[in-house]
Design a protein around this motif. Structure first.
Motif, PDB file in Angstrom:
ATOM      1  N   ALA A 183       0.843  -1.199   0.000  1.00 32.62           N
ATOM      2  CA  ALA A 183       0.000   0.000   0.000  1.00 32.62           C
ATOM      3  C   ALA A 183       0.878   1.249   0.000  1.00 32.62           C
ATOM      4  N   PRO A 184       1.132   1.808  -1.178  1.00 33.16           N
ATOM      5  CA  PRO A 184       1.950   3.029  -1.228  1.00 33.16           C
ATOM      6  C   PRO A 184       1.356   4.160  -0.383  1.00 33.16           C
ATOM      7  N   ASP A 185       0.022   4.213  -0.297  1.00 35.91           N
ATOM      8  CA  ASP A 185      -0.654   5.216   0.519  1.00 35.91           C
ATOM      9  C   ASP A 185      -1.514   4.482   1.550  1.00 35.91           C
ATOM     10  N   LEU A 186      -1.079   4.498   2.801  1.00 34.78           N
ATOM     11  CA  LEU A 186      -1.785   3.757   3.844  1.00 34.78           C
ATOM     12  C   LEU A 186      -3.179   4.320   4.129  1.00 34.78           C
ATOM     13  N   ARG A 187      -3.406   5.604   3.826  1.00 34.61           N
ATOM     14  CA  ARG A 187      -4.750   6.160   4.027  1.00 34.61           C
ATOM     15  C   ARG A 187      -5.739   5.548   3.052  1.00 34.61           C
ATOM     16  N   LEU A 209       7.170  -0.213  11.961  1.00 29.96           N
ATOM     17  CA  LEU A 209       7.938  -1.433  12.197  1.00 29.96           C
ATOM     18  C   LEU A 209       9.269  -1.345  11.482  1.00 29.96           C
ATOM     19  N   ARG A 210      10.319  -1.430  12.244  1.00 27.61           N
ATOM     20  CA  ARG A 210      11.690  -1.353  11.689  1.00 27.61           C
ATOM     21  C   ARG A 210      11.829  -0.150  10.758  1.00 27.61           C
ATOM     22  N   GLY A 211      11.217   0.968  11.200  1.00 27.13           N
ATOM     23  CA  GLY A 211      11.328   2.226  10.474  1.00 27.13           C
ATOM     24  C   GLY A 211      10.349   2.392   9.322  1.00 27.13           C
ATOM     25  N   ILE A 212       9.437   1.439   9.126  1.00 27.58           N
ATOM     26  CA  ILE A 212       8.510   1.489   7.993  1.00 27.58           C
ATOM     27  C   ILE A 212       7.086   1.687   8.510  1.00 27.58           C
ATOM     28  N   PRO A 213       6.386   2.738   8.032  1.00 24.78           N
ATOM     29  CA  PRO A 213       4.988   2.910   8.428  1.00 24.78           C
ATOM     30  C   PRO A 213       4.183   1.679   8.006  1.00 24.78           C
ATOM     31  N   SER A 214       3.323   1.210   8.901  1.00 24.14           N
ATOM     32  CA  SER A 214       2.567  -0.017   8.654  1.00 24.14           C
ATOM     33  C   SER A 214       1.134   0.154   9.146  1.00 24.14           C
ATOM     34  N   PHE A 215       0.244  -0.621   8.563  1.00 19.49           N
ATOM     35  CA  PHE A 215      -1.168  -0.593   8.943  1.00 19.49           C
ATOM     36  C   PHE A 215      -1.635  -2.039   9.082  1.00 19.49           C
ATOM     37  N   VAL A 216      -2.365  -2.322  10.154  1.00 19.12           N
ATOM     38  CA  VAL A 216      -2.878  -3.669  10.381  1.00 19.12           C
ATOM     39  C   VAL A 216      -4.372  -3.599  10.643  1.00 19.12           C
ATOM     40  N   ALA A 263      -0.302  -4.128   5.890  1.00 18.33           N
ATOM     41  CA  ALA A 263       0.118  -3.358   4.711  1.00 18.33           C
ATOM     42  C   ALA A 263       1.288  -2.442   5.047  1.00 18.33           C
ATOM     43  N   GLN A 264       2.163  -2.310   4.085  1.00 16.38           N
ATOM     44  CA  GLN A 264       3.286  -1.366   4.142  1.00 16.38           C
ATOM     45  C   GLN A 264       3.459  -0.750   2.760  1.00 16.38           C
ATOM     46  N   PRO A 265       4.102   0.421   2.706  1.00 18.90           N
ATOM     47  CA  PRO A 265       4.417   1.001   1.393  1.00 18.90           C
ATOM     48  C   PRO A 265       5.683   0.358   0.803  1.00 18.90           C
ATOM     49  N   VAL A 266       5.759  -0.945   0.920  1.00 20.46           N
ATOM     50  CA  VAL A 266       6.886  -1.753   0.444  1.00 20.46           C
ATOM     51  C   VAL A 266       6.277  -2.910  -0.352  1.00 20.46           C
ATOM     52  N   PRO A 267       6.768  -3.193  -1.555  1.00 18.58           N
ATOM     53  CA  PRO A 267       6.220  -4.326  -2.311  1.00 18.58           C
ATOM     54  C   PRO A 267       6.261  -5.605  -1.473  1.00 18.58           C
ATOM     55  N   VAL A 268       5.232  -6.415  -1.595  1.00 17.95           N
ATOM     56  CA  VAL A 268       5.115  -7.624  -0.773  1.00 17.95           C
ATOM     57  C   VAL A 268       6.373  -8.490  -0.820  1.00 17.95           C
TER      58      VAL A 268
END
Length: 188
Positions: free
Chosen positions: A63-67, A90-97, A111-116
């Motif tokens: 998710a490039p945009d967590l909103r 988590l480990r410096g990466i914005p995350s949504f659960v 979800a993270q703005p990082v490819p799975v």
């Protein structure tokens, strides 16, 4: 290793009863459609057949945009009991659960703005799958035994392999090893 646990390919979840039940649950909830643009992938213990009866369905998303992702989660919220959502780093990466319960499963959609394929959860899935393939049933049964005793999955693998330090990071260090190097590590 080219493993796919795409929600669009429920046959990739496996053929054991719990894996088939997971595929039915994913289909009933319409998760592939709700999260399609976020490349959802089933991760965790169920596709590896090292789950316990209380194990949840772990779904990873990009998710490039967590909103925007959070807004999509609202489509699922009415279908779940005990619905929760939280944001964290988590480990410096914005995350949504997003989590909740549906029938026989607790769900956790991460979800993270990082490819799975670059997310730790997916990378753990791949190395754990390789280890289980190399060692087979004895390792699978030992992991389940350790999980029944209260260990989480990655610490259980680290314990079996006698990996020092942070078990989550230590498992990722194995990614670069070829199968022969992994066999040597397992034998020692």
């Amino acid at each position: 290793m080219n493993l796919r646990f795409s929600l669009d390919e429920p046959e990739s979840f496996g053929s054991l009863p719990r894996q088939l039940e997971a595929a039915r649950t994913v289909a009933k909830l319409g998760l592939a459609q709700i999260f399609k643009e976020f490349t959802p992938v089933l991760a965790g213990t169920i596709p590896l057949a090292i789950d316990l009866p209380e194990s949840d369905l772990d779904i990873l998303c990009f998710a490039p945009d967590l909103r925007i992702f959070a807004a999509h989660c609202q489509k699922l919220a009415p279908k779940l009991t005990d619905y929760r959502e939280r944001q964290m780093v988590l480990r410096g990466i914005p995350s949504f659960v997003e989590s909740g319960r549906f029938e026989n499963f607790e769900l956790e959609i991460f979800a993270q703005p990082v490819p799975v394929p670059e997310q730790w959860g997916y990378r753990h899935l791949l190395i754990e799958a390789r280890l289980l393939k190399l060692v087979g049933e004895p390792l699978r049964l030992r992991i389940i035994e350790l999980k029944q005793a209260g260990l989480k999955t990655e610490p259980a693998f680290a314990h079996c392999l006698q990996l020092p330090g942070d078990p989550y990071a230590a498992l990722l260090e194995l990614e670069t090893l070829d199968d022969e190097q992994l066999r040597e590590l397992i034998e020692h």
